[in-house]
Design an enzyme around this catalytic site. Structure first.
Site, mmCIF file in Angstrom:
data_model
loop_
_atom_site.group_PDB
_atom_site.id
_atom_site.type_symbol
_atom_site.label_atom_id
_atom_site.label_comp_id
_atom_site.label_asym_id
_atom_site.label_seq_id
_atom_site.Cartn_x
_atom_site.Cartn_y
_atom_site.Cartn_z
ATOM 1 N N GLU A 7 -26.320 13.689 -50.219
ATOM 2 C CA GLU A 7 -26.557 12.561 -49.318
ATOM 3 C C GLU A 7 -25.942 12.833 -47.953
ATOM 4 O OE1 GLU A 7 -26.381 7.663 -49.198
ATOM 5 O OE2 GLU A 7 -25.315 8.749 -50.776
ATOM 6 N N LYS B 185 -18.660 1.856 -53.634
ATOM 7 C CA LYS B 185 -18.602 2.030 -55.090
ATOM 8 C C LYS B 185 -17.206 2.419 -55.577
ATOM 9 C CE LYS B 185 -23.478 3.015 -56.027
ATOM 10 N NZ LYS B 185 -24.099 3.013 -54.683
ATOM 11 N N THR C 97 -32.383 13.992 -63.317
ATOM 12 C CA THR C 97 -31.047 13.481 -63.004
ATOM 13 C C THR C 97 -30.389 14.127 -61.795
ATOM 14 O OG1 THR C 97 -30.032 15.039 -64.577
ATOM 15 C CG2 THR C 97 -30.578 12.825 -65.391
ATOM 16 N N HIS D 296 -25.322 5.547 -50.782
ATOM 17 C CA HIS D 296 -25.453 5.415 -52.234
ATOM 18 C C HIS D 296 -24.213 5.985 -52.917
ATOM 19 C CE1 HIS D 296 -27.242 5.225 -56.182
ATOM 20 N NE2 HIS D 296 -27.112 6.523 -56.350
ATOM 21 N N PHE E 187 -32.124 7.983 -61.053
ATOM 22 C CA PHE E 187 -32.641 8.989 -61.957
ATOM 23 C C PHE E 187 -34.168 9.015 -61.877
ATOM 24 C CE2 PHE E 187 -28.887 8.910 -65.204
ATOM 25 C CZ PHE E 187 -28.115 9.629 -64.313
ATOM 26 N N HIS F 196 -20.236 1.711 -60.026
ATOM 27 C CA HIS F 196 -21.676 1.841 -59.819
ATOM 28 C C HIS F 196 -22.383 0.825 -60.706
ATOM 29 C CE1 HIS F 196 -25.577 3.195 -59.054
ATOM 30 N NE2 HIS F 196 -25.561 4.399 -59.587
ATOM 31 N N CYS G 132 -31.350 3.290 -60.491
ATOM 32 C CA CYS G 132 -30.351 2.769 -59.550
ATOM 33 C C CYS G 132 -30.923 2.477 -58.173
ATOM 34 C CB CYS G 132 -29.172 3.743 -59.458
ATOM 35 S SG CYS G 132 -28.397 4.031 -61.064
ATOM 36 N N THR H 205 -20.256 11.363 -57.520
ATOM 37 C CA THR H 205 -20.622 12.570 -58.269
ATOM 38 C C THR H 205 -20.599 13.768 -57.322
ATOM 39 O OG1 THR H 205 -22.995 12.265 -57.875
ATOM 40 C CG2 THR H 205 -22.065 11.297 -59.885
ATOM 41 N N PRO H 206 -20.246 14.942 -57.826
ATOM 42 C CA PRO H 206 -20.137 16.114 -56.944
ATOM 43 C C PRO H 206 -21.420 16.436 -56.185
ATOM 44 C CG PRO H 206 -19.026 16.545 -59.025
ATOM 45 C CD PRO H 206 -19.737 15.222 -59.192
#
Length: 414
Positions: free
Chosen positions: A314, A334, A270, A303, A400, A339, A163, A307-308
């Site tokens: 970030e 997003k 990941t 970004h 990833f 995404h 990504c 996600t948790p």
């Protein structure tokens, strides 16, 4: 080294077939997330995505070539051709196409074609596999087809770093121009991995939101109730040009790229860290500061995939980047687009540059409750766009494998 500016752009997203429509809908706070219609997703654990509806590739390509290429290539050719037009190159032969190159970016490439061909192999045997299967699926054929379409004879490279692919493609194109190996580089990020295999793969990793009952609010960056990202598809293209070359032909300049950097977490395939993204941002800022002693960020396009762990890390990285300094508004688009994997950085670059042009901050939609427990407490421009002049803006993309990329843009009109 040479300066690099942007003189052409386009994008196609779940919110619009063109740059203007997509941006207007993002600023309006609309969501492009819907129940999947291009294939039957009802047996899958996730039934929704940021899908581009009723896209007719034969409108931009020879129908015979459409059958020989995967959808990510169709979307990429569309934005590449439109960005090329947007740059308004003269037709008097003054452009040296041997010094006009391309970098293509995609995380996965032709996954739907791979899925389709695997089924054919299983059900009908190897003799029924199309001879176009491999070239239809390869990531580098995105750039290959665009180069053939537009006659680009300079460097032809590809980025497939998950990504972060688009941001890395932008960085590579900048280096090529700065080192005088080309005058112009077209940079296209494109992704269309919406198929049963793609959805099932990410769902099995527990990466995706599972809010099948309310898709439009499933992607909720930084929100307390975020539970995973929503897959999207799309493409965007930037035309990067050496500054003096652009000035000489009196080109419209959207923005200048004054900082870029990459880093690696070297931690987990990941799960992101804080320090990896932080190093990427720090190095990009250090580069930008060399061009302006008074450099200060006015906006960060995060970004933040919803996600948790990713959104939390970030946020913390941004705080550490700007210790003792004002933290500018931060938003993630997003929530609107989903995404788009390897295309996300290019799409978000176009969004960020248009935000600079229009002096408006794109909103983070679906933000209902602050995640104070995880210190997600910045100004995320919740739910509504906001007028603000933007001189410097940062755009992050992380992938990833712990690969990170950061780009910093400057608005030359401010």
């Amino acid at each position: 080294m040479k300066r690099v500016v942007i003189t052409g752009m386009d994008m196609i997203t779940p919110l619009g077939y063109d740059m203007k429509t997509s941006f207007q809908n993002i600023i309006a706070g609309k969501s492009g997330i819907t129940t999947i219609s291009n294939f039957d997703a009802s047996p899958l654990p996730v039934h929704f995505a940021g899908e581009i509806k009723a896209f007719d590739a034969s409108a931009i390509m020879n129908p015979k070539d459409v059958k020989k290429t995967d959808r990510f290539i169709h979307l990429g050719i569309k934005t590449a051709v439109e960005a090329f037009k947007d740059a308004h190159f003269p037709e008097d032969g003054s452009i040296d196409f041997e010094r006009f190159g391309i970098v293509g970016a995609s995380a996965i490439g032709g996954l739907p074609r791979i899925e389709e061909s695997a089924i054919t192999l299983h059900e009908k045997g190897s003799s029924r596999i199309s001879p176009f299967f491999i070239p239809a699926s390869l990531v580098n054929l995105l750039g290959g087809h665009i180069a053939i379409t537009l006659g680009l004879k300079g460097p032809n490279l590809s980025s497939s770093t998950a990504c972060a692919a688009s941001n890395h493609a932008i960085s590579e194109a900048c280096r090529i121009i700065m080192l005088e190996q080309a005058d112009i580089m077209l940079v296209t990020g494109s992704e269309s991995a919406l198929c049963a295999l793609g959805i099932s793969g990410f769902a099995s990793m527990k990466s995706l939101s599972t809010h099948n009952e309310n898709p439009q609010t499933a992607s909720r960056p930084f929100d307390k109730h975020r539970d995973g990202f929503v897959m999207g598809e799309g493409s965007a293209t930037l035309v990067l040009e050496e500054y003096e070359h652009a000035i000489k032909r009196n080109a419209k300049i959207y923005a200048e790229i004054v900082g870029f950097a990459e880093s690696c977490d070297a931690n987990h395939i990941t799960t992101p860290t804080i320090q990896g993204p932080l190093r990427s941002m720090q190095q990009a800022v250090k580069m930008a500061e060399k061009s302006d002693a008074n450099f200060a960020l006015d906006y960060i396009n995060a970004h933040a995939t919803s996600t948790p762990v990713g959104d939390k890390n970030e946020t913390e990285a941004i705080k550490q980047l700007l210790v003792g300094k004002p933290i500018p508004p931060v938003s993630s688009t997003k929530g609107a687009t989903g995404h788009c994997l390897g295309a996300s950085g290019m799409i978000e670059a176009v969004i960020t540059i248009l935000a600079m042009q229009e002096s408006i901050l794109p909103p983070t939609i679906n933000y209902t409750e602050a995640d104070l427990e995880n210190q997600c407490d910045l100004d995320y421009v919740p739910n509504q766009a906001r007028a603000q002049k933007i001189k410097y803006a940062m755009s992050n993309s992380f992938g990833f494998g712990g690969t990170n990329g950061t780009i910093i843009f400057k608005n030359l009109a401010v």
